[in-house]
Design a protein around this motif. Structure first.
Motif, PDB file in Angstrom:
ATOM      1  N   GLU A   1      -7.994  10.204   7.804  1.00  0.00           N
ATOM      2  CA  GLU A   1      -9.205   9.752   8.499  1.00  0.00           C
ATOM      3  C   GLU A   1      -8.897   8.653   9.510  1.00  0.00           C
ATOM      4  OE1 GLU A   1     -12.032  10.402   4.541  1.00  0.00           O
ATOM      5  OE2 GLU A   1     -11.381   8.383   5.129  1.00  0.00           O
ATOM      6  N   ALA A   2      -7.694   8.073   9.414  1.00  0.00           N
ATOM      7  CA  ALA A   2      -7.333   6.978  10.323  1.00  0.00           C
ATOM      8  C   ALA A   2      -5.815   6.811  10.321  1.00  0.00           C
ATOM      9  CB  ALA A   2      -8.003   5.679   9.876  1.00  0.00           C
ATOM     10  N   HIS A   3      -5.349   5.994  11.243  1.00  0.00           N
ATOM     11  CA  HIS A   3      -3.935   5.636  11.320  1.00  0.00           C
ATOM     12  C   HIS A   3      -3.833   4.148  11.625  1.00  0.00           C
ATOM     13  CE1 HIS A   3      -2.985   9.886  11.311  1.00  0.00           C
ATOM     14  NE2 HIS A   3      -3.723  10.080  12.390  1.00  0.00           N
ATOM     15  N   TRP A   4      -2.714   3.548  11.208  1.00  0.00           N
ATOM     16  CA  TRP A   4      -2.501   2.129  11.488  1.00  0.00           C
ATOM     17  C   TRP A   4      -2.047   1.903  12.924  1.00  0.00           C
ATOM     18  CZ3 TRP A   4       0.599   1.732   6.372  1.00  0.00           C
ATOM     19  CH2 TRP A   4      -0.259   1.340   5.332  1.00  0.00           C
ATOM     20  N   LEU A   5      -2.495   0.820  13.510  1.00  0.00           N
ATOM     21  CA  LEU A   5      -1.933   0.348  14.773  1.00  0.00           C
ATOM     22  C   LEU A   5      -0.655  -0.436  14.471  1.00  0.00           C
ATOM     23  CD1 LEU A   5      -5.162  -0.897  16.576  1.00  0.00           C
ATOM     24  CD2 LEU A   5      -3.854   1.175  17.071  1.00  0.00           C
ATOM     25  N   PRO A   6       0.273  -0.496  15.412  1.00  0.00           N
ATOM     26  CA  PRO A   6       1.501  -1.258  15.150  1.00  0.00           C
ATOM     27  C   PRO A   6       1.225  -2.757  15.038  1.00  0.00           C
ATOM     28  CG  PRO A   6       1.435  -0.511  17.431  1.00  0.00           C
ATOM     29  CD  PRO A   6       0.303   0.153  16.729  1.00  0.00           C
TER      30      PRO A   6
ATOM     31  N   LEU B   1       0.826  -1.204   0.000  1.00  0.00           N
ATOM     32  CA  LEU B   1       0.000   0.000   0.000  1.00  0.00           C
ATOM     33  C   LEU B   1       0.866   1.262   0.000  1.00  0.00           C
ATOM     34  CD1 LEU B   1      -2.759  -1.096   2.532  1.00  0.00           C
ATOM     35  CD2 LEU B   1      -3.084  -0.638   0.089  1.00  0.00           C
ATOM     36  N   LEU B   2       1.966   1.213   0.750  1.00  0.00           N
ATOM     37  CA  LEU B   2       2.866   2.358   0.819  1.00  0.00           C
ATOM     38  C   LEU B   2       3.591   2.597  -0.503  1.00  0.00           C
ATOM     39  CD1 LEU B   2       4.243   1.719   4.391  1.00  0.00           C
ATOM     40  CD2 LEU B   2       3.022   3.788   3.678  1.00  0.00           C
ATOM     41  N   SER B   3       3.952   1.506  -1.196  1.00  0.00           N
ATOM     42  CA  SER B   3       4.686   1.649  -2.455  1.00  0.00           C
ATOM     43  C   SER B   3       3.755   1.853  -3.641  1.00  0.00           C
ATOM     44  CB  SER B   3       5.552   0.417  -2.705  1.00  0.00           C
ATOM     45  OG  SER B   3       4.742  -0.721  -2.990  1.00  0.00           O
ATOM     46  N   GLY B   4       2.480   1.399  -3.483  1.00  0.00           N
ATOM     47  CA  GLY B   4       1.523   1.538  -4.572  1.00  0.00           C
ATOM     48  C   GLY B   4       1.630   0.466  -5.631  1.00  0.00           C
ATOM     49  N   ARG B   5       2.214  -0.690  -5.302  1.00  0.00           N
ATOM     50  CA  ARG B   5       2.316  -1.776  -6.277  1.00  0.00           C
ATOM     51  C   ARG B   5       2.406  -3.127  -5.541  1.00  0.00           C
ATOM     52  NH1 ARG B   5       8.570  -1.386  -8.493  1.00  0.00           N
ATOM     53  NH2 ARG B   5       9.548  -1.758  -6.457  1.00  0.00           N
TER      54      ARG B   5
ATOM     55  N   ILE C   1      -5.928   3.506   2.889  1.00  0.00           N
ATOM     56  CA  ILE C   1      -5.026   3.890   1.802  1.00  0.00           C
ATOM     57  C   ILE C   1      -4.182   5.075   2.270  1.00  0.00           C
ATOM     58  CG2 ILE C   1      -4.862   4.704  -0.576  1.00  0.00           C
ATOM     59  CD1 ILE C   1      -6.009   1.959  -0.418  1.00  0.00           C
ATOM     60  N   PRO C   2      -2.840   4.977   2.193  1.00  0.00           N
ATOM     61  CA  PRO C   2      -2.005   6.111   2.617  1.00  0.00           C
ATOM     62  C   PRO C   2      -2.342   7.374   1.835  1.00  0.00           C
ATOM     63  CG  PRO C   2      -0.664   4.137   2.366  1.00  0.00           C
ATOM     64  CD  PRO C   2      -2.018   3.800   1.816  1.00  0.00           C
ATOM     65  N   ALA C   3      -2.624   8.440   2.577  1.00  0.00           N
ATOM     66  CA  ALA C   3      -2.890   9.737   1.946  1.00  0.00           C
ATOM     67  C   ALA C   3      -1.566  10.363   1.526  1.00  0.00           C
ATOM     68  CB  ALA C   3      -3.625  10.647   2.923  1.00  0.00           C
TER      69      ALA C   3
ATOM     70  N   LEU D   1      -6.578   7.266   4.388  1.00  0.00           N
ATOM     71  CA  LEU D   1      -7.988   7.366   4.039  1.00  0.00           C
ATOM     72  C   LEU D   1      -8.616   6.048   4.474  1.00  0.00           C
ATOM     73  CD1 LEU D   1      -7.611   8.892   0.456  1.00  0.00           C
ATOM     74  CD2 LEU D   1      -7.842  10.084   2.653  1.00  0.00           C
ATOM     75  N   ALA D   2      -9.680   6.102   5.253  1.00  0.00           N
ATOM     76  CA  ALA D   2     -10.169   4.923   5.976  1.00  0.00           C
ATOM     77  C   ALA D   2     -10.657   3.797   5.071  1.00  0.00           C
ATOM     78  CB  ALA D   2     -11.281   5.339   6.940  1.00  0.00           C
ATOM     79  N   GLU D   3     -11.193   4.101   3.923  1.00  0.00           N
ATOM     80  CA  GLU D   3     -11.757   3.073   3.042  1.00  0.00           C
ATOM     81  C   GLU D   3     -10.994   3.009   1.731  1.00  0.00           C
ATOM     82  OE1 GLU D   3     -14.000   0.916   3.793  1.00  0.00           O
ATOM     83  OE2 GLU D   3     -14.464   1.762   5.773  1.00  0.00           O
ATOM     84  N   PRO D   4     -10.801   1.814   1.193  1.00  0.00           N
ATOM     85  CA  PRO D   4     -11.170   0.505   1.747  1.00  0.00           C
ATOM     86  C   PRO D   4     -10.184   0.050   2.818  1.00  0.00           C
ATOM     87  CG  PRO D   4     -10.081   0.219  -0.359  1.00  0.00           C
ATOM     88  CD  PRO D   4     -10.235   1.705  -0.159  1.00  0.00           C
TER      89      PRO D   4
END
Length: 506
Positions: A412-417, A195-199, A400-402, A393-396
């Protein structure tokens, strides 16, 4: 045999020095000694002849070695080494960044144990890791050991006597135990890195590392031709040098091996071969399974002096040049002056990244901007930015990293470790631990990890097809359980390859 010679009013002693060459007994002032009797002259001549014979038989005294400073000797010592490029790079970095600032102008025979211990204390006060200081002292010990052999020092002042100091000190300086994760942890981290790299490439790379235990350099240097229907062949690795060059070399300790891959991993790798395409990289002319995720360093194509040119002109490593540019206080003044002069003489200008992707993953970039945020949910501190959570961004789900300007405000949200402290190398430890839990035979574990057990027990142990099949079944079961647990969290994923798996595709 000596003899007496009558000189009329006295006797003198004569003795043989060499064939046809005779000497005369002399007094302490170097004058001919006069004897009153023949017997006294003969006796003195015999003593002188024996002494001359002993001196002739004695080997010539070794010349006194020329005194050298540590800087002079370390430079010559380094040039004499013929080791792997990675080892030479590490030695040079240790010498230039940590040993020369302290000992460069000190004569070798004036370096004392107290001076070495004082240097080590100062390094600790600068908050360097104990393991790093131990490594630098090891390099110093190696250099001074060779200086002792060359007769330039009586003993090695960097040596440590065993058992000295408080017992508590050993545990105080012990490295932390390596952090590991689970099969589900591998899958979740792989999803976040993608998700961070986009591929999809990073998803496959992280899963490959967690389910084979391959070293980082072996994955970066994995060529498409070594992907087989049910295995991966480890033939090469890419080692990143200070100059930025990706050096193609054999795997560590020549650990060539074939790694069996469970069916799910074989399918992921087959898909990655297709995504990688047929275009070879420009640096080696070979097809690699993975390419870099970030912008390429355009310095290689930019006209003008490069960082490596500055390093050569100043007679230092590229790491030292980088320190002068970024941390000048950490470089010895004389060295800093040489580098600054080379920068001015060559007209060196620092590069700006291009818009193209790099040909290969870079260890620091991958760990800092993909793996660390994926495992902790936070971007690390990097001047001038403080550590900050990954804006999502919370969905999906899982978000998705803004990106772009104002990303934090749009979050809209952050990841938990998932697993704080986990590093890419920790996935190699994870794979070994998974095999321990499966009860995999030690011989098969060593083969997969690229280790070698020289014990008698290992010599009499052998790997059977049944052992290999059982391990593939265990890894598949671990993956299936992780996939099912992930499916219960959400039936789909923004990562294409994982979404296919979650929805029942192959």
């Amino acid at each position: 045999m000596g003899f007496a010679e009558n000189r009329g009013t006295y006797w003198r002693g004569r003795y043989k020095i060499a064939p046809g060459n005779y000497g005369t007994v002399q007094d302490e002032n170097g004058k001919t000694k006069r004897f009153k009797t023949k017997r006294a002259a003969e006796k003195a001549a015999n003593v002188a002849e024996e002494k001359a014979a002993e001196e002739a038989a004695r080997p010539p005294a070794a010349p006194e070695p020329e005194r050298m400073t540590f800087g002079e000797y370390a430079s010559a010592w380094y040039e004499d080494q013929d080791l792997a490029a990675s080892t030479m790079q590490n030695y040079r970095r240790h010498i230039e960044e940590h040993l020369l600032p302290e000992f460069e102008d000190v004569y070798l025979d004036e370096i004392t144990k107290g001076a070495v211990d004082a240097w080590e204390r100062r390094e600790r006060e600068r908050d360097y890791a104990p393991s790093s200081i131990k490594t630098w002292r090891g390099t110093l010990h190696l250099i001074l050991a060779d200086a002792v052999d060359a007769g330039l020092h009586d003993s090695n002042p960097a040596s440590r006597r065993r058992g000295r100091g408080k017992r508590a000190g050993r545990s105080r300086n012990r490295s932390r135990e390596k952090v590991i994760t689970t099969g589900l942890g591998i899958l979740l981290i792989a999803e976040r890195t993608a998700l961070l790299s986009g591929r999809d490439d990073e998803f496959v790379g992280v899963v490959l590392k967690g389910y084979t235990g391959m070293r980082w350099g072996e994955i970066v240097g994995l060529e498409a031709e070594f992907i087989r229907p049910a295995s991966v062949r480890v033939e090469w690795q890419l080692y990143e040098l200070d100059s930025g060059e990706m050096h193609r070399c054999p795997p560590k300790d020549d650990s060539y091996r074939t790694l069996d891959t469970p069916p799910f991993l074989a399918r992921l790798l087959a898909g990655q071969v297709v995504r990688a395409g047929t275009k070879p990289c420009e640096c080696h002319g070979l097809r690699y399974l993975f390419s870099g995720h970030g912008a390429a360093n355009g310095a290689a194509r930019r006209p003008g002096a490069k960082l490596v040119d500055v390093a050569r002109a100043a007679g230092v490593s590229t790491g030292t040049v980088s320190n002068v540019l970024n941390r000048p206080h950490a470089v010895a003044p004389d060295t800093r002056s040489r580098v600054e002069k080379a920068i001015a003489d060559l007209g060196y200008i620092r590069y700006w990244p291009s818009g193209e992707n790099a040909a290969h993953w870079r260890r620091n970039g991958f760990a800092t901007w993909l793996f660390h945020p994926a495992t902790t949910g936070w971007y690390p501190k990097k001047a001038p930015e403080e550590a900050r959570p990954v804006p999502l961004l919370a969905e999906p789900w899982p978000g998705i990293p803004a990106r772009g300007r104002g990303a934090a405000g749009r979050a809209e949200a952050h990841w938990l470790p998932i697993q704080r402290g986990l590093t890419p190398h920790g996935l190699r430890h994870t794979h070994k631990t998974l095999m321990d839990g499966f009860g995999t035979p030690p011989k098969l574990k060593d083969e997969r990890m690229g280790h070698e057990d020289g014990s008698v027990q290992a010599r009499y142990s052998h790997i059977t097809p049944e052992m290999r099949s059982r391990l593939m079944d265990d890894l598949t079961a671990e993956w299936d359980a992780a996939l099912e647990a992930r499916r219960r969290m959400s039936p789909g994923s923004p990562v294409g390859v994982l979404d296919t798996l979650l929805r029942g595709g192959q």
